[in-house]
Scaffold this motif. Sequence first.
Motif, short mmCIF file in Angstrom:
data_model
loop_
_atom_site.label_atom_id
_atom_site.label_comp_id
_atom_site.label_asym_id
_atom_site.label_seq_id
_atom_site.Cartn_x
_atom_site.Cartn_y
_atom_site.Cartn_z
N SER A 128 -65.99 5.84 -4.15
CA SER A 128 -65.12 7.01 -3.99
C SER A 128 -63.86 6.63 -3.24
O SER A 128 -62.77 7.10 -3.57
N VAL A 129 -64.01 5.79 -2.24
CA VAL A 129 -62.84 5.39 -1.45
C VAL A 129 -61.89 4.56 -2.31
O VAL A 129 -60.68 4.78 -2.29
N THR A 130 -62.43 3.61 -3.09
CA THR A 130 -61.55 2.71 -3.82
C THR A 130 -61.09 3.29 -5.15
O THR A 130 -59.91 3.32 -5.44
N ARG A 131 -62.04 3.77 -5.94
CA ARG A 131 -61.66 4.20 -7.28
C ARG A 131 -61.03 5.58 -7.30
O ARG A 131 -60.16 5.87 -8.10
N LEU A 132 -61.51 6.47 -6.42
CA LEU A 132 -60.98 7.83 -6.45
C LEU A 132 -59.93 8.06 -5.37
O LEU A 132 -59.43 9.16 -5.22
N ASN A 133 -59.63 7.01 -4.59
CA ASN A 133 -58.54 7.12 -3.63
C ASN A 133 -58.79 8.22 -2.60
O ASN A 133 -57.89 8.96 -2.23
N MET A 134 -60.04 8.36 -2.16
CA MET A 134 -60.36 9.41 -1.19
C MET A 134 -60.42 8.81 0.21
O MET A 134 -60.86 7.69 0.39
N PRO A 135 -59.98 9.58 1.24
CA PRO A 135 -60.07 9.06 2.61
C PRO A 135 -61.54 8.92 3.04
O PRO A 135 -62.32 9.84 2.80
N LEU A 138 -63.37 11.85 4.77
CA LEU A 138 -63.75 13.02 3.96
C LEU A 138 -64.85 12.69 2.96
O LEU A 138 -65.74 13.50 2.73
N GLU A 237 -60.80 -4.10 -3.29
CA GLU A 237 -61.72 -3.01 -3.63
C GLU A 237 -63.16 -3.44 -3.45
O GLU A 237 -63.98 -2.72 -2.86
N LEU B 326 -56.80 11.66 -6.55
CA LEU B 326 -56.24 11.28 -7.85
C LEU B 326 -54.80 11.74 -7.97
O LEU B 326 -53.94 11.04 -8.49
N ARG B 329 -52.56 9.52 -6.03
CA ARG B 329 -52.34 8.26 -6.73
C ARG B 329 -51.37 8.45 -7.90
O ARG B 329 -50.51 7.62 -8.15
#
Lengths: 347, 345, 507
Positions: A128-135, A138, A237, B326, B329
Amino acid sequence: MVPDAGRQARRGGFAGRLVRSEYFVLLLCALYALAAYPFVPVLFSAEVAGNMIADMSPLLIVAVGQTFVLVIAGIDLSITAVIALSAVVGASIMTQAGGYLPGNGGVLPAILAMLGVGGAVGLLNGLSVTRLNMPPFLVTLATRMFFAGLAIWYTTFHTTSSSIADLPPLFTGLYDFVVLTLPIGESVLTLPLLPVLIAVIVVIGAHVTLSRTMLGRWIYAVGANRRTARVSGIPVESTIILAFTICGVCAALTGILMSSRLQTGSPILGENVLLDVIGAVVIGGTSLFGGKGKIVWTLSGVLFLVLLDTTLKLLGASLFLIFIIKGAVILAAATLDTLRNRIFVEH
Amino acid sequence: MSDNRLTLALLRLAPLLLFVVIVVAFGLLNERFLSFGNFRNIVIQAAPIAILAIGMTFVLLIAEIDLSVGAVMYVGASLVAIYLEPATGFGFTDPNLWWPLSLAVFVATGMIVGAVHGLVVTSLGIASFIATLASLFMLRGLAMFLSNTRTLQFSREIKDINRWEIFQIVPMADRAYGVPVAILILLIVFFSGWLVLRHTAFGRQIHAVGEDREAAKKAGLAVKGIVFACFVICGFCAGVGGFVAATQQGAVGPNFGLQVEFQVIAAAVLGGVSLFGGRGSVWGPVFGAILIRTTIAGLTFVNADPYIYPLVTAAIIFLAVAVDGLRTRMIERMSRRMIRPLEAG
Amino acid sequence: MSEARPLLSVSGLAKSFFGVRVLHGVDFDVFPGEALGLVGENGSGKSTCVNIIGGVLKPDAGEMSLNGAPYHPLSPKGAASAGIAFIHQELNLFGNLSIEENLFIERLPKHRMLPLIDRRAVRARAVQLLREVELDLPPTTPVARLSQGERQLIEIAKAISMNAKVVIFDEPTTSLTRHEVDRLFTIIARLKARGIGMIYISHALDDVMAVCERITVLRDGAVLGGGPRDEFSLARIISLMVGRAIDTIYPERMVPPRADPVLRVEGLAQPGVAKDITFDIKEGEVVGLGGLMGSGRSELARMIFGLDAFSRGRIIVGDKVLANPTPREAIDAGMAFLTEDRRGEGLLMDFSIAENTILAALGRFARAAGMLEWRKVVTESKTMAGRVHLSTDRVVETRAKHLSGGNQQKIVIGKWLMRMPKLFILDEPTRGIDVGAKQEVYRIINALVEAGSAVLLISSEIEELMGLSDRILTIYRGELTGSFARAAFDREILMGAVTRPPRAEAG
């Protein structure tokens, strides 16, 4: 020429070196123990020491995992949920009261499943952190809510009581599998060797990984500056995903030890561990902003927290007093850290 | 290009669309879900978290965090239950004074704690995550000390506030609905927060500090003062939210306010407030709190297993954060495509 | 004209950092309605001067007067209220606020009765200011949507609104398009007409000659020459700045390029970034890539190295075809990339020289199970420190952040030399480093090239490109506009090629 290396701060002489040292918190532990000794002489007895080491092991393992995540500039709030979920999943497999593989034969599959739960949640966090760019804060906040809820829900399918009991003797015996009993003077050192051994292996493995291996360099580089790491050809990643997975597996390992000790799979196991873990790591001096942290520090931080806990309990302090003092110690540690940076290290 | 803009707009509105979907879905499953009374209840139940989340927004806007809000609630509640108890308290005999006094106690607790956080963060330079984590420990310890970990009952006079309504102006079939106290307080906090953030110099400066603290310093803003004030405001809201929650629950045990900070942050984030500062409004947290409450209310209406409530809530939060990630990004990627058309005009 | 009393007068300004003097008694005057061009190489003391005037630094000695009165700013705020406006290279604006809010953020006017912002007053003032800087945008536009040039105009508008007497411009044109530069100059002329004095710092000497009435040349913290613009020619300024003729800076290379291409870029394209880019670089060749800021030169390098995606085309390194490279694959194929942003993408500032040096070549130090041979790390880092002439060999104890810009750059170069790259992409390798370090960087590049590696060199300084390259490619708006062999190098023609669209398009 611009003055270079000479500018590198070397201030403070002996005191400076001491305060900057890797073992500063360890030294504080020793000082604290000495100071506490007159009030709680039993602190230095073999019995209490043995208890402390036993208490430390599960906390230490999960704190080591957290260190990996903090060094890559993340944070993992979901560790408590992992501990709880792995406990109930493992218990549901091997419980003699209607488990999928009841009895001693189910212990190994159960342990593997528990580690699998930890790895899977860690993997989910990392992805989630790497692929979905989520902090990270959270992501793990959400997975913490989700899997903590799942652990409780899952339990309701397997038992009508609040936790899954009746675990096979092989599993409940794990914790006390080999107990070292060593009379020292008047008191007796009682040490459950298996959890201590596991903790030692985890600590040494983590220490070597972080300080001596290529993966360790990747982890520090990613935490210190993700962009530099990427340009330098480091698989950013994968490194992040791996750190979260390691953290999840460590939490599951703690779940195994704790549920073996309690002889039950409880969905609220480790509920209060999170603050202790983050507190211990922060006391050790690991940065919440990444790139800075060591296993030795974490070890010192956990030791300090357990030492504090033990002395306060021996002194008969109430739960609330322990809370207040723990909070104060975390604050003091953070203050000390900023001060020693300001005074001794920078300019 | 326009495809991208459409996708971005959709991603931006995703939480709102989610809300609509939830309302429609539960409405189809049970038409009573769409009743006025039900929505009124949802807002009442969402009020404490919403109020706390408005305060949290001030802190998040300047890229700080406050993990102690739940503990503040517990301390406030313990103080009120002990010292304003008719039997053991300071002997305020006039029951009419009790609720304003207890509100004052809650608010003062929150503001003092907030002021301490503000000082610690600005003068000692400690990360707010750690500072407020430490005070979370200390405040819960303090509250346990005060309450002796007993369950504390509030006096009737305080509990009754929860049933008060003003402006009984919405006549419905069964009875005349007014504005319940919880909603009234929420409205007041919301409106003040909105005014401060949108229409005062201080509010705009908060946004500036959150966007770029160094630049704010260079522009001559009183950054430390602004940071301090945001923590005090967050504490204030924690006090008010704690008061509303206490009146609703009537009694507080050692679990009061436990891990509320996570729900509060979740509500703010659901409403589009960024953890990295500079982005957010007071609409967001209120919306977030209501979205969570609506989901739970809907699940109750369809008699779902109560154990899945947290799962659904967590999934919604996860979804909202993922969508936001998303979107960020995508914006980054699109801002990269600027070189060639730059001079085209 | 120059009989007027100076607006800002600086005399005997001196400043030391850590015992090293960076300013030795600098004098200059700024007259009302005139711009003073402050030129000099990086490290010559320009920034220190204006930072003192802007209240960021305090001088060790020297006098300043503003409008005849002594002027001693204690802080940037103090300088601002005295009438000095400082327009930094990195603009000081808040993207999440509107134009009008940015203009007045520290002094938003209050409503008469309520403690609220008087929006109407803000709007009226903002509209007026925007008109003065010829920015035709609603004042409610969020600054995040503005281009770099537009943001700069906001800063100027802000300076006007503060009744600035002296405006300091620090490299105002580096990130502007030509059109934006022209607009900026119009507005500067308007400021002059209002009697505002200016200090104009720029490496773009053409711009300085066009804008400034007076010029002061600094070298090594001292004034080497100053006076009206008419007394200066471009050549004279450069020789004053550098202290010697240009061509001696760039060392000769003994070995000519070979025939085999190391890198071939074929039809590289990405909408909005690059259009059909094809070129190759041969073994032992330095290819310069010239272009303005924002021309897509760095983006091209990033795509070749796999940092940014591209939609069409391919990259061939040696015999490896990279259709969709990642930095890792690019490195494995033999590429190295020194990025423009040294601190943000080149180094781990908090880490030691050794830790930085081994970062791209960790595999070399790994034994079984990824265990690093620390002794080898230390010895090889020391060797590398010697090879790049680092100022210290305490590679384990010294952290990158404690070194000067030039030495930091050498660490980044050393990091890549550890891999013996076949192709080294250098994006602004000498930006912000002093002349001595520059020459060392040039020598390192030459040694590498003589050993058979190839270099793609990106630089804003045409002289640097001309001095080092065997061939120069020019890029404009993501399109190659020319290829020049060494014999055909000509400053004017190259300048033309980087500032003009390709002929077909210009029509």
